[in-house]
Design a protein around this motif. Structure first.
Motif, PDB file in Angstrom:
ATOM      1  N   MET A  46       0.922  -1.261   0.116  1.00 32.83           N
ATOM      2  CA  MET A  46       0.074  -0.110  -0.009  1.00 32.83           C
ATOM      3  C   MET A  46       0.924   1.272   0.000  1.00 32.83           C
ATOM      4  SD  MET A  46      -3.159   0.871   2.467  1.00 32.83           S
ATOM      5  CE  MET A  46      -4.224  -0.759   2.073  1.00 32.83           C
ATOM      6  N   THR A  47       0.524   2.172  -0.839  1.00 33.19           N
ATOM      7  CA  THR A  47       1.201   3.200  -0.817  1.00 33.19           C
ATOM      8  C   THR A  47       1.025   4.452   0.253  1.00 33.19           C
ATOM      9  OG1 THR A  47      -0.048   4.800  -2.294  1.00 33.19           O
ATOM     10  CG2 THR A  47       1.420   3.206  -3.296  1.00 33.19           C
ATOM     11  N   PHE A  48       1.919   5.269   0.509  1.00 33.97           N
ATOM     12  CA  PHE A  48       1.872   6.203   1.397  1.00 33.97           C
ATOM     13  C   PHE A  48       0.489   7.278   1.086  1.00 33.97           C
ATOM     14  CE2 PHE A  48       6.713   6.542   1.760  1.00 33.97           C
ATOM     15  CZ  PHE A  48       6.577   5.422   2.838  1.00 33.97           C
ATOM     16  N   GLU A  49       0.127   7.482  -0.150  1.00 35.34           N
ATOM     17  CA  GLU A  49      -1.113   8.258  -0.696  1.00 35.34           C
ATOM     18  C   GLU A  49      -2.156   7.416  -0.113  1.00 35.34           C
ATOM     19  OE1 GLU A  49      -1.267  11.647  -1.321  1.00 35.34           O
ATOM     20  OE2 GLU A  49       0.667  11.598  -0.919  1.00 35.34           O
ATOM     21  N   GLN A  50      -2.189   6.113  -0.214  1.00 35.34           N
ATOM     22  CA  GLN A  50      -3.430   5.383  -0.084  1.00 35.34           C
ATOM     23  C   GLN A  50      -3.463   5.054   1.343  1.00 35.34           C
ATOM     24  OE1 GLN A  50      -1.754   1.986  -2.064  1.00 35.34           O
ATOM     25  NE2 GLN A  50      -3.698   1.818  -3.523  1.00 35.34           N
ATOM     26  N   LEU A  51      -2.427   5.248   2.561  1.00 38.72           N
ATOM     27  CA  LEU A  51      -2.466   5.172   3.730  1.00 38.72           C
ATOM     28  C   LEU A  51      -2.920   6.532   4.630  1.00 38.72           C
ATOM     29  CD1 LEU A  51       0.714   3.098   4.250  1.00 38.72           C
ATOM     30  CD2 LEU A  51      -1.413   2.552   4.850  1.00 38.72           C
ATOM     31  N   LYS A  52      -2.766   7.548   3.750  1.00 39.81           N
ATOM     32  CA  LYS A  52      -3.210   8.803   4.309  1.00 39.81           C
ATOM     33  C   LYS A  52      -4.578   8.867   4.805  1.00 39.81           C
ATOM     34  CE  LYS A  52       0.533  11.801   2.637  1.00 39.81           C
ATOM     35  NZ  LYS A  52       0.552  13.156   1.748  1.00 39.81           N
ATOM     36  N   PRO A  53      -5.722   8.433   3.795  1.00 41.25           N
ATOM     37  CA  PRO A  53      -6.946   8.654   4.638  1.00 41.25           C
ATOM     38  C   PRO A  53      -7.224   7.593   5.577  1.00 41.25           C
ATOM     39  CG  PRO A  53      -6.826   8.129   2.092  1.00 41.25           C
ATOM     40  CD  PRO A  53      -5.508   7.999   2.546  1.00 41.25           C
ATOM     41  N   GLN A  54      -6.587   6.509   5.529  1.00 44.14           N
ATOM     42  CA  GLN A  54      -6.601   5.469   6.598  1.00 44.14           C
ATOM     43  C   GLN A  54      -6.214   6.134   8.055  1.00 44.14           C
ATOM     44  OE1 GLN A  54      -6.023   1.475   5.810  1.00 44.14           O
ATOM     45  NE2 GLN A  54      -5.749   1.986   3.800  1.00 44.14           N
ATOM     46  N   VAL A  55      -5.182   6.974   8.009  1.00 49.54           N
ATOM     47  CA  VAL A  55      -4.524   7.587   9.185  1.00 49.54           C
ATOM     48  C   VAL A  55      -5.725   8.432   9.593  1.00 49.54           C
ATOM     49  CG1 VAL A  55      -3.052   9.123   9.977  1.00 49.54           C
ATOM     50  CG2 VAL A  55      -2.039   7.179   8.472  1.00 49.54           C
ATOM     51  N   GLU A  56      -6.020   9.431   8.877  1.00 50.90           N
ATOM     52  CA  GLU A  56      -7.316  10.358   8.920  1.00 50.90           C
ATOM     53  C   GLU A  56      -8.489   9.685   9.742  1.00 50.90           C
ATOM     54  OE1 GLU A  56      -6.330  13.751   5.670  1.00 50.90           O
ATOM     55  OE2 GLU A  56      -7.477  12.184   5.014  1.00 50.90           O
ATOM     56  N   THR A  57      -8.699   8.602   9.276  1.00 48.74           N
ATOM     57  CA  THR A  57      -9.994   8.026   9.576  1.00 48.74           C
ATOM     58  C   THR A  57      -9.623   7.468  11.127  1.00 48.74           C
ATOM     59  OG1 THR A  57     -10.840   7.082   7.472  1.00 48.74           O
ATOM     60  CG2 THR A  57     -11.567   6.154   9.487  1.00 48.74           C
ATOM     61  N   ILE A  58      -8.635   7.043  11.378  1.00 48.68           N
ATOM     62  CA  ILE A  58      -8.284   6.800  12.766  1.00 48.68           C
ATOM     63  C   ILE A  58      -8.064   7.785  13.679  1.00 48.68           C
ATOM     64  CG2 ILE A  58      -6.282   5.619  14.299  1.00 48.68           C
ATOM     65  CD1 ILE A  58      -5.689   3.931  11.780  1.00 48.68           C
ATOM     66  N   VAL A  59      -7.670   8.761  13.181  1.00 45.32           N
ATOM     67  CA  VAL A  59      -7.442  10.017  14.047  1.00 45.32           C
ATOM     68  C   VAL A  59      -8.813  10.900  14.372  1.00 45.32           C
ATOM     69  CG1 VAL A  59      -6.723  12.358  14.041  1.00 45.32           C
ATOM     70  CG2 VAL A  59      -5.062  10.535  13.321  1.00 45.32           C
ATOM     71  N   LEU A  60      -9.628  10.669  13.299  1.00 47.73           N
ATOM     72  CA  LEU A  60     -10.855  11.074  13.782  1.00 47.73           C
ATOM     73  C   LEU A  60     -12.226  10.352  14.370  1.00 47.73           C
ATOM     74  CD1 LEU A  60     -11.540  12.708   9.949  1.00 47.73           C
ATOM     75  CD2 LEU A  60     -11.048  14.065  12.123  1.00 47.73           C
ATOM     76  N   ASN A  61     -11.735   8.947  14.748  1.00 48.29           N
ATOM     77  CA  ASN A  61     -12.537   8.213  15.556  1.00 48.29           C
ATOM     78  C   ASN A  61     -12.721   8.627  17.095  1.00 48.29           C
ATOM     79  OD1 ASN A  61     -14.082   6.200  16.391  1.00 48.29           O
ATOM     80  ND2 ASN A  61     -12.841   4.416  15.647  1.00 48.29           N
TER      81      ASN A  61
END
Length: 151
Positions: free
Chosen positions: A1-16
Motif C-alpha cells: 500500500m502506498t503512502f497516499e493510500q494510507l493517508k485517508p486511513q490515518v485520518e479515519t483513525i485520528v477522527l474516531n
C-alpha cells in the motif's frame, strides 16, 4: 500500500473520537507496521511531564526495555533536543544509538509539534539497511501533524 493510500486511513483513525487517544495511536502503529514492509517497529514517545526525558507510548513490534529515554540519548533523545527529523540509514554507524534489537539496521524519528512545541515523536525501526527515503519523511510528517491534532 502506498503512502497516499494510507493517508485517508490515518485520518479515519485520528477522527474516531469513540476510541481513546492511546488506542488511536496504537491503531496508527498497527496500520503502518502492517502495510509498510520496511517498518518493523513503530511507536510513539512523548515528553514525560516536565522532565527532560521521553516516555514510551503506544507501539507495535518487539518489546523494548527503553520505556524512558533521557533527552540527548539515542536517536529519540537527540530529536527531543534538536526538533529535527533524524534518519539513520545504518544504526551501526551511530555513536549515540540505543540498540533495541540486533535485527534493527535503520531508524527514522520524526518530532510531533503542538503549538510549536516538540511534545513527542514517532519512532520507526527497520530490519532493512537504508530503507528510508524523503517520501517516508514527508509521509511521517503528515502522520505527526494528524496526531498533533488530537493531543
Amino acid at each position: 500500500m502506498t503512502f497516499e493510500q494510507l493517508k485517508p486511513q490515518v485520518e479515519t483513525i485520528v477522527l474516531n473520537s469513540e476510541k481513546t487517544v492511546d488506542k488511536r495511536l496504537l491503531n496508527i502503529c498497527e496500520l503502518l507496521e502492517k502495510h509498510i514492509a520496511h517498518y518493523n517497529w513503530v511507536g510513539f514517545y512523548f515528553r514525560n511531564g516536565n522532565k527532560e526525558e521521553l516516555k514510551l507510548g503506544p507501539y507495535v513490534g518487539a518489546p523494548t526495555d527503553h520505556t524512558i529515554i533521557p533527552f540527548g540519548k539515542g536517536i529519540c533523545g537527540q530529536v527531543a533536543v534538536s526538533n529535527q527529523n533524524f534518519v539513520v540509514p545504518d544504526v551501526a554507524a551511530q555513536d549515540n544509538y540505543i540498540a533495541c534489537s540486533i535485527t534493527v539496521k535503520a531508524e527514522i524519528v520524526i518530532p510531533i509539534f503542538v503549538n510549536g512545541e516538540n511534545i513527542g515523536q514517532i519512532d520507526i525501526d527497520s530490519n532493512t539497511p537504508d530503507p528510508f527515503t524523503e517520501a517516508d519523511e514527508r509521509f511521517l510528517e503528515f502522520v505527526c501533524a494528524q496526531v498533533a491534532a488530537i493531543l
